[in-house]
Write a protein that holds these residues in place. Structure first.
Motif, mmCIF file in Angstrom:
data_model
loop_
_atom_site.group_PDB
_atom_site.id
_atom_site.type_symbol
_atom_site.label_atom_id
_atom_site.label_comp_id
_atom_site.label_asym_id
_atom_site.label_seq_id
_atom_site.Cartn_x
_atom_site.Cartn_y
_atom_site.Cartn_z
ATOM 1 N N GLY A 266 7.579 -6.904 2.263
ATOM 2 C CA GLY A 266 7.915 -6.869 0.426
ATOM 3 C C GLY A 266 7.039 -7.116 -0.248
ATOM 4 N N THR A 267 5.914 -7.703 -0.037
ATOM 5 C CA THR A 267 5.159 -8.304 -1.683
ATOM 6 C C THR A 267 3.599 -7.660 -0.679
ATOM 7 O OG1 THR A 267 4.168 -9.823 -2.355
ATOM 8 C CG2 THR A 267 3.864 -10.013 -0.253
ATOM 9 N N ARG A 290 3.984 -7.971 -14.978
ATOM 10 C CA ARG A 290 4.161 -7.672 -13.252
ATOM 11 C C ARG A 290 4.389 -6.290 -13.834
ATOM 12 N NH1 ARG A 290 4.990 -10.354 -8.573
ATOM 13 N NH2 ARG A 290 5.643 -8.398 -6.859
ATOM 14 N N LEU A 291 5.540 -5.417 -14.105
ATOM 15 C CA LEU A 291 5.981 -4.092 -14.443
ATOM 16 C C LEU A 291 4.461 -3.743 -14.235
ATOM 17 C CD1 LEU A 291 7.625 -1.646 -14.408
ATOM 18 C CD2 LEU A 291 8.238 -2.294 -16.637
ATOM 19 N N ASN A 294 2.080 -3.147 -12.179
ATOM 20 C CA ASN A 294 2.729 -1.953 -11.011
ATOM 21 C C ASN A 294 2.198 -0.892 -11.198
ATOM 22 O OD1 ASN A 294 3.158 -4.528 -8.940
ATOM 23 N ND2 ASN A 294 5.348 -4.046 -9.224
ATOM 24 N N TRP A 298 0.284 2.129 -9.375
ATOM 25 C CA TRP A 298 0.392 3.003 -8.840
ATOM 26 C C TRP A 298 0.192 4.209 -8.964
ATOM 27 C CZ3 TRP A 298 3.511 4.446 -5.291
ATOM 28 C CH2 TRP A 298 4.441 6.101 -4.951
ATOM 29 N N VAL A 354 4.739 -0.512 0.128
ATOM 30 C CA VAL A 354 5.135 -1.182 -1.349
ATOM 31 C C VAL A 354 6.126 -1.038 -2.320
ATOM 32 C CG1 VAL A 354 5.875 -3.816 -2.291
ATOM 33 C CG2 VAL A 354 4.946 -3.397 -0.032
ATOM 34 N N LEU A 355 5.116 0.058 -2.915
ATOM 35 C CA LEU A 355 5.375 0.338 -3.979
ATOM 36 C C LEU A 355 6.747 1.018 -4.545
ATOM 37 C CD1 LEU A 355 1.907 -0.127 -6.276
ATOM 38 C CD2 LEU A 355 4.016 -0.989 -6.857
ATOM 39 N N SER A 356 6.595 2.232 -3.627
ATOM 40 C CA SER A 356 7.666 3.587 -3.287
ATOM 41 C C SER A 356 8.309 2.666 -3.359
ATOM 42 C CB SER A 356 6.744 3.992 -2.302
ATOM 43 O OG SER A 356 7.004 3.768 -1.111
ATOM 44 N N SER A 358 9.979 0.044 -5.065
ATOM 45 C CA SER A 358 10.062 -0.968 -5.938
ATOM 46 C C SER A 358 10.874 -0.331 -6.331
ATOM 47 C CB SER A 358 8.824 -1.280 -6.595
ATOM 48 O OG SER A 358 8.834 -2.185 -7.262
ATOM 49 N N ASN A 359 11.788 -1.100 -7.597
ATOM 50 C CA ASN A 359 12.474 -0.428 -8.572
ATOM 51 C C ASN A 359 11.838 -0.508 -10.002
ATOM 52 O OD1 ASN A 359 14.859 -0.456 -7.312
ATOM 53 N ND2 ASN A 359 15.597 -2.545 -7.096
#
Length: 360
Positions: A266-267, A290-291, A294, A298, A354-356, A358-359
């Motif tokens: 998860g991280t 953080r967004l 990410n 990505w 993990v990123l796939s 992620s919300n």
């Protein structure tokens, strides 16, 4: 060797003649590297500085500086210290992102005719580096360049960014040691040091205002891929360039290493055993930054990581046979190369997964 690290009084230069591609250069040379792996064994790392030499011009003898392909100083580093192809691969990625990047390549060294084997050649921090990147020739910062940096190997612990309030050596100017731009750069650097000493949302906003934030995130995304804190703020491996045309600081890639991410789910934010520095920590704690991090990350892994792994493999496949036949080093070095590639692929696939999920 008994001391375990190289102090400034041990960095003794010797005159030398350097030959490359049929040309002869006057130079000075010394062993480089603060720690033993650079000089304890038969194969050592070297710093070479090109000097002035007498040349004949229009019937007159002149004394002019003669550099190697425009480089005044180069480092010849044993490849395993830079995780073999990690260093040139990192520079390739960061060059594509628009960062200042030192010129580098692999080379074979001979000393007095005796082959020393394969080396990673990279130019030193100097004004020709900035000129080659078509950037103002101003300030590059290093940190903690002092004997006390090596307290990390004693019971007294390791200094960090907070030491800056006690030791100005923590803010070392590697290029442009004097001048107005240097003072401007010191004032800008102080913003980062203030945040590291007393982090807060307000001080983090100040950090963002004095950093080229897009380039900073590109560099930190790279250190996330490699799961390394070897270039954390407060270490001597984080190099920051001050561009007076923008008034902003930006990182220069240097000495990045690969560490396999642990299995916790998860991280993707570990940076091995020491955690984040305060700028990284604030970036991750702030939902907006953080967004932003990410989303940029990505873009590198959205295809499952195939493209970025292919770029790594291009370096790996080219250099691996040369490492296999390298003299003064055991063939086991190629196994280490393969392990590092495996760690990199694992990290990239892990980040994609993990990123796939992620919300955001």
């Amino acid at each position: 060797k008994k001391q375990g690290w190289m102090s400034d009084d041990m960095k003794v230069w010797a005159n030398a003649t350097f030959y490359h591609d049929g040309q002869e250069y006057d130079a000075e040379v010394r062993v480089r590297g603060d720690l033993g792996p650079h000089w304890e064994g038969p194969k050592k790392s070297w710093r070479i500085k090109f000097t002035r030499q007498e040349l004949e011009h229009n019937g007159e003898v002149v004394n002019e500086p003669v550099y190697l392909d425009g480089k005044r100083q180069i480092n010849l580093i044993i490849p395993n210290d830079r995780d073999y192809v990690v260093a040139p691969f990192v520079n390739q990625l960061m060059r594509e992102e628009g960062l200042v990047v030192p010129r580098d390549k692999f080379a074979v060294l001979r000393i007095n005719g005796v082959v020393q084997g394969l080396y990673y050649e990279v130019e030193h921090f100097d004004k020709p580096l900035l000129a080659a990147n078509q950037r103002p020739e101003t300030t590059v910062f290093g940190q903690n360049d002092r004997a006390l940096h090596f307290e990390q190997y004693t019971k007294y612990g390791m200094p960090g960014a907070s030491d800056a309030k006690y030791d100005i050596g923590t803010r070392r100017l590697q290029v442009d040691e004097t001048g107005e731009s240097a003072m401007q750069a010191m004032q800008t650097m102080q913003v980062l040091l203030d945040h590291s000493n007393n982090p807060s949302p307000a001080s983090f906003e100040h950090v963002q205002a004095v950093m080229d934030w897009d380039k900073y995130l590109s560099f930190r995304n790279l250190t996330t891929l490699f799961n390394t804190n070897h270039v954390r703020f407060g270490s001597d491996n984080l190099k920051l360039y001050f561009d007076p045309s923008t008034g902003l600081l930006e990182p220069i890639p240097w000495d990045v290493h690969i560490v396999r991410m642990p299995p916790e789910p998860g991280t993707i934010d570990f940076w091995n055993s020491h955690g984040t520095d305060e700028i990284q920590r604030s970036t991750l704690l702030n939902p907006e930054t953080r967004l932003e991090r990410n989303r940029k990350l990505w873009e590198w892994v959205k295809d499952g990581g195939d493209e970025i792994i292919a770029k790594y493999d291009a370096w790996h496949d080219e250099v691996r046979p040369l490492v296999w036949v390298d003299v003064l080093k055991a063939p086991v070095q190629v196994d280490k190369m393969d392990d590092l590639r495996s760690d990199f692929v694992y990290n990239v696939r892990r980040i994609h997964k993990v990123l796939s999920l992620s919300n955001a």
